[in-house]
Design a protein around this motif. Structure first.
Motif, short mmCIF file in Angstrom:
data_model
loop_
_atom_site.label_atom_id
_atom_site.label_comp_id
_atom_site.label_asym_id
_atom_site.label_seq_id
_atom_site.Cartn_x
_atom_site.Cartn_y
_atom_site.Cartn_z
N GLY A 34 -28.06 -22.10 17.13
CA GLY A 34 -27.69 -20.98 17.99
C GLY A 34 -26.71 -20.07 17.29
O GLY A 34 -25.96 -20.49 16.41
N ILE A 35 -26.71 -18.81 17.68
CA ILE A 35 -25.81 -17.82 17.09
C ILE A 35 -24.42 -18.01 17.68
O ILE A 35 -24.24 -18.05 18.90
CB ILE A 35 -26.31 -16.39 17.36
CG1 ILE A 35 -27.69 -16.18 16.71
CG2 ILE A 35 -25.32 -15.36 16.86
CD1 ILE A 35 -28.35 -14.87 17.08
N GLU A 36 -23.40 -18.11 16.82
CA GLU A 36 -22.00 -18.23 17.24
C GLU A 36 -21.52 -16.88 17.75
O GLU A 36 -21.83 -15.84 17.16
CB GLU A 36 -21.14 -18.67 16.05
CG GLU A 36 -19.65 -18.57 16.27
CD GLU A 36 -19.13 -19.59 17.27
OE1 GLU A 36 -18.08 -19.31 17.87
OE2 GLU A 36 -19.76 -20.65 17.46
N GLY A 37 -20.76 -16.90 18.84
CA GLY A 37 -20.16 -15.67 19.32
C GLY A 37 -20.10 -15.60 20.83
O GLY A 37 -20.85 -16.29 21.52
N SER A 38 -19.23 -14.73 21.33
CA SER A 38 -19.07 -14.58 22.77
C SER A 38 -19.50 -13.21 23.25
O SER A 38 -19.37 -12.88 24.42
CB SER A 38 -17.60 -14.81 23.16
OG SER A 38 -16.78 -13.87 22.50
N ALA A 94 -38.25 -10.50 10.22
CA ALA A 94 -37.24 -11.32 9.57
C ALA A 94 -35.97 -10.52 9.31
O ALA A 94 -36.02 -9.38 8.86
CB ALA A 94 -37.77 -11.89 8.27
N SER A 95 -34.84 -11.12 9.60
CA SER A 95 -33.54 -10.51 9.34
C SER A 95 -33.10 -10.84 7.93
O SER A 95 -33.41 -11.91 7.41
CB SER A 95 -32.50 -11.06 10.33
OG SER A 95 -31.20 -10.67 9.98
N SER A 96 -32.37 -9.94 7.31
CA SER A 96 -31.78 -10.22 6.00
C SER A 96 -30.26 -10.36 6.11
O SER A 96 -29.55 -10.29 5.11
CB SER A 96 -32.15 -9.12 5.00
OG SER A 96 -31.70 -7.87 5.48
N ASN A 97 -29.76 -10.58 7.32
CA ASN A 97 -28.33 -10.74 7.56
C ASN A 97 -27.80 -11.92 6.74
O ASN A 97 -28.41 -12.98 6.70
CB ASN A 97 -28.09 -10.98 9.05
CG ASN A 97 -26.62 -11.05 9.39
OD1 ASN A 97 -25.93 -11.98 9.00
ND2 ASN A 97 -26.14 -10.06 10.12
N ASN A 98 -26.68 -11.71 6.08
CA ASN A 98 -26.09 -12.78 5.27
C ASN A 98 -24.63 -13.04 5.64
O ASN A 98 -23.84 -13.46 4.80
CB ASN A 98 -26.21 -12.47 3.79
CG ASN A 98 -25.40 -11.26 3.37
OD1 ASN A 98 -24.85 -10.56 4.22
ND2 ASN A 98 -25.33 -11.00 2.09
N SER A 99 -24.29 -12.81 6.90
CA SER A 99 -22.91 -13.03 7.31
C SER A 99 -22.75 -13.68 8.68
O SER A 99 -21.66 -14.12 9.02
CB SER A 99 -22.14 -11.70 7.29
OG SER A 99 -22.71 -10.80 8.23
N ARG A 100 -23.81 -13.77 9.45
CA ARG A 100 -23.70 -14.30 10.81
C ARG A 100 -23.56 -15.82 10.80
O ARG A 100 -24.26 -16.52 10.08
CB ARG A 100 -24.93 -13.90 11.63
CG ARG A 100 -24.79 -14.07 13.11
CD ARG A 100 -23.71 -13.12 13.65
NE ARG A 100 -23.35 -13.45 15.00
CZ ARG A 100 -23.53 -12.63 16.02
NH1 ARG A 100 -24.06 -11.44 15.84
NH2 ARG A 100 -23.16 -12.99 17.22
N LEU A 101 -22.64 -16.32 11.60
CA LEU A 101 -22.39 -17.76 11.69
C LEU A 101 -23.33 -18.39 12.71
O LEU A 101 -23.48 -17.89 13.83
CB LEU A 101 -20.93 -18.01 12.08
CG LEU A 101 -20.44 -19.45 11.98
CD1 LEU A 101 -20.49 -19.94 10.53
CD2 LEU A 101 -19.02 -19.55 12.53
N ILE A 102 -23.95 -19.50 12.33
CA ILE A 102 -24.90 -20.22 13.16
C ILE A 102 -24.38 -21.63 13.41
O ILE A 102 -23.96 -22.31 12.47
CB ILE A 102 -26.28 -20.29 12.47
CG1 ILE A 102 -26.79 -18.89 12.10
CG2 ILE A 102 -27.28 -21.06 13.32
CD1 ILE A 102 -26.97 -17.95 13.27
N ASN A 103 -24.40 -22.07 14.67
CA ASN A 103 -24.05 -23.45 15.02
C ASN A 103 -25.31 -24.31 14.97
O ASN A 103 -26.39 -23.82 15.29
CB ASN A 103 -23.47 -23.51 16.44
CG ASN A 103 -22.19 -22.74 16.57
OD1 ASN A 103 -21.32 -22.82 15.71
ND2 ASN A 103 -22.05 -21.98 17.63
N PHE A 104 -25.15 -25.58 14.59
CA PHE A 104 -26.30 -26.46 14.61
C PHE A 104 -25.91 -27.87 15.03
O PHE A 104 -24.77 -28.30 14.86
CB PHE A 104 -27.02 -26.51 13.26
CG PHE A 104 -26.27 -27.24 12.18
CD1 PHE A 104 -26.41 -28.61 12.01
CD2 PHE A 104 -25.43 -26.56 11.32
CE1 PHE A 104 -25.71 -29.30 11.01
CE2 PHE A 104 -24.73 -27.23 10.32
CZ PHE A 104 -24.87 -28.60 10.17
#
Length: 114
Positions: free
Chosen positions: A54-58, A97-107
């Motif tokens: 899941g994508i981290e963030g509020s 497809a995203s090329s984002n290289n900074s988003r934090l993902i929880n697993f």
């Protein structure tokens, strides 16, 4: 954290502590822009029985990425990031497809311990 960095937040054996017992691994990974971003867990489990990402963030995610999915391959959880574009049937957005290289993902991943 740099793109592709995996951080293990919790590593818990479930039940007994013998090899093959269920092991729960919780952590984060920063997208690397490569789609998929791999989470290699061979040092923890011999296989992955299941995983959730899941994508981290509020706050709202915005358009890039707007969602993540995953696919298990052996002892690796591959994280795929998606963004919306304009177009599609009747003007509905199309995901690519995203090329984002900074988003934090929880697993969270579970599998038999090494």
């Amino acid at each position: 954290m740099a793109a592709g960095d995996v951080v293990i937040v919790r590593d818990t054996m479930l039940g007994d502590r013998r090899p093959g017992a269920s092991r729960l691994i919780v952590g984060t990974v920063t997208l690397d822009g490569g789609n998929p971003t791999p989470i290699a867990l061979a040092g923890f489990v011999t296989a992955i029985d299941g995983a959730v990402v899941g994508i981290e963030g509020s706050a709202a995610t915005g358009a890039d990425p707007n969602q993540v999915t995953s696919a298990i391959s052996g002892t690796t959880v591959n994280v795929y990031a998606w963004k919306v574009t304009t177009g599609g049937a009747a003007g509905n957005p199309t995901e690519v497809a995203s090329s984002n290289n900074s988003r934090l993902i929880n697993f969270i991943a579970i599998g038999p311990s090494v």
